[in-house]
Design an enzyme around this catalytic site. Structure first.
Site, PDB file in Angstrom:
ATOM      1  N   ARG A 176       1.640  -0.987  -7.744  1.00 47.24           N
ATOM      2  CA  ARG A 176       2.096  -1.723  -6.549  1.00 47.24           C
ATOM      3  C   ARG A 176       1.005  -2.641  -6.004  1.00 47.24           C
ATOM      4  O   ARG A 176       0.875  -2.816  -4.790  1.00 47.24           O
ATOM      5  CB  ARG A 176       2.547  -0.761  -5.441  1.00 47.24           C
ATOM      6  CG  ARG A 176       3.742   0.053  -5.782  1.00 47.24           C
ATOM      7  CD  ARG A 176       5.008  -0.784  -5.988  1.00 47.24           C
ATOM      8  NE  ARG A 176       6.027   0.067  -6.557  1.00 47.24           N
ATOM      9  CZ  ARG A 176       6.166   0.255  -7.879  1.00 47.24           C
ATOM     10  NH1 ARG A 176       5.423  -0.400  -8.745  1.00 47.24           N
ATOM     11  NH2 ARG A 176       7.086   1.063  -8.336  1.00 47.24           N
ATOM     12  N   SER A 226       9.601   1.447   1.077  1.00 46.01           N
ATOM     13  CA  SER A 226       8.600   2.517   1.203  1.00 46.01           C
ATOM     14  C   SER A 226       7.474   2.063   2.116  1.00 46.01           C
ATOM     15  O   SER A 226       6.913   0.987   1.928  1.00 46.01           O
ATOM     16  CB  SER A 226       8.017   2.856  -0.171  1.00 46.01           C
ATOM     17  OG  SER A 226       9.032   3.367  -0.995  1.00 46.01           O
ATOM     18  N   GLU A 296       2.029   0.799   2.171  1.00 40.68           N
ATOM     19  CA  GLU A 296       2.560  -0.141   1.166  1.00 40.68           C
ATOM     20  C   GLU A 296       3.063  -1.394   1.876  1.00 40.68           C
ATOM     21  O   GLU A 296       2.954  -2.500   1.384  1.00 40.68           O
ATOM     22  CB  GLU A 296       3.702   0.511   0.369  1.00 40.68           C
ATOM     23  CG  GLU A 296       4.253  -0.424  -0.691  1.00 40.68           C
ATOM     24  CD  GLU A 296       5.084   0.284  -1.753  1.00 40.68           C
ATOM     25  OE1 GLU A 296       4.733   1.404  -2.143  1.00 40.68           O
ATOM     26  OE2 GLU A 296       6.095  -0.310  -2.182  1.00 40.68           O
TER      27      GLU A 296
END
Ligand code: FAD
Length: 308
Positions: A176, A226, A296
């Site tokens: 990510r 998320s 995130e």
């Protein structure tokens, strides 16, 4: 009209694409956040580099906005110029199995369109509600796939308006993330190498992904996906749930009852509510499991509530 707006009008062909004092709440999936001094849709590389050069000369901060699906904008908003990529950046072209997509193109739309043409490899993206450019920047992924598996090169524009083509090694993909995240690069084009695949198989994969989403994510309430990255070898959602934090509420923000790593806007949440809640969740998870969760979601603007 401010002198800055006057100069912007000499660069952007259609003044209707320059929005002064624009609330960003309608441009984020959290449906919250204050205004940007300017939100500007650039349609081609000339406009993009023109705005960047002007911003640099005038010491104006520049942000780039995709679909706002991984973004938390502070209640005070952001000073400076927020760019969105339209026009030539909102298009794609196919040459056999090679797909060249603009940074502003919708990632799930791309996955669906090329899938219907019998190209497989980005089915994982059919439910990631962002743009191709942001997807590259954060190495968006799901269901075991991610951007790093398909990208063969990308074109970025730097704050001085110059352009550069980058290889996957130069992009530096991680979980990510990519090396580009710590730079000011703007992703304007991404080239992906896909493969010919059976139409029915592609459709079945996508249907499966979409059904899993609907079953596990609070898609009926505004959220930004998320909130925390999964720590190595574990899941942020599992830790938050095991810490008993589902349903924890701050003002109008709540840890989702459906998926513990999602925070939902109950209707009138402020960015402050979300940030305070994120801070409490991180603290309580750390106290219980000794794991410090990393955000995130990207945070824009003043934020005295949560140290990223
Ligand atoms: C319901 C839901 C489910 C989600 N599921 C997933 C998932 O399964 N997997 C996953 O990875 N993510 C998921 N996300 C998060 C999000 O969709 C992705 O991170 C997506 O890639 C963000 O794209 P965006 O265009 O909305 O970016 P934005 O939210 O607009 O921006 C995010 C960051 O990227 C930067 N950025 C945007 N465009 C560019 C560009 N062209 N060049 C450089 N930087 C840029 C922005 O400046 C910002 O820092 C989900 C979100 C939601 C709301």
């Amino acid at each position: 009209m401010s002198p800055l707006e006057q100069e912007l009008r000499s660069i952007i062909r259609d003044p209707g694409r320059i929005h002064p004092d624009k609330p960003l709440s309608r441009h984020t999936t959290f449906r919250l956040g204050g205004p940007a001094d300017f939100l500007i849709e650039v349609a081609d590389r000339r406009e993009l580099s023109g705005v960047l050069v002007l911003a640099q000369r005038e010491s104006q901060p520049v942000y780039i906005l995709g679909r706002g699906s991984n973004l938390l904008v502070s209640d005070e908003g952001v000073r400076g110029i927020v760019l969105s990529l339209g026009g030539e950046f909102d298009a794609f072209a196919i040459d056999d199995t090679r797909v060249r997509a603009g940074g502003g193109y919708d990632l799930p739309k791309l996955a669906t369109k090329v899938g219907k043409m019998g190209l497989g490899g980005i089915e994982f993206a059919c439910a990631i509600p962002g743009t191709v450019g942001a997807g590259l920047m954060i190495n968006a992924g799901a269901h075991g796939g991610d951007m790093s598996q398909v990208v063969s090169s990308a074109v970025v524009v730097w704050p001085d308006g110059s352009e550069q083509q980058l290889s996957p090694e130069e992009i530096g993909f991680g979980y990510r993330t990519s090396k580009l995240q710590s730079t000011s690069a703007l992703v304007v084009e991404v080239v992906m190498d896909l493969h010919h695949a059976d139409l029915a198989t592609i459709e079945a994969h996508m249907k499966h992904h979409l059904e899993r989403r609907r079953a596990t994510q609070p898609l009926n309430m505004p959220n930004a996906g998320s909130v925390f990255k999964n720590p190595p070898g574990d899941y942020a959602g599992r830790l938050i749930e095991q810490a008993g934090l589902k349903g924890l509420t701050e003002g109008g923000a709540q840890v989702s009852e459906k998926h513990a790593n999602f925070i939902v806007n109950l209707g009138d949440a402020s960015a402050r509510d979300v940030l305070v809640l994120m801070d409490r969740v991180r603290l309580l998870v750390q106290e219980r499991f000794g794991v410090r969760l990393e955000p995130e979601v990207r945070i824009w603007g003043p934020n005295p509530y949560f140290t990223a």
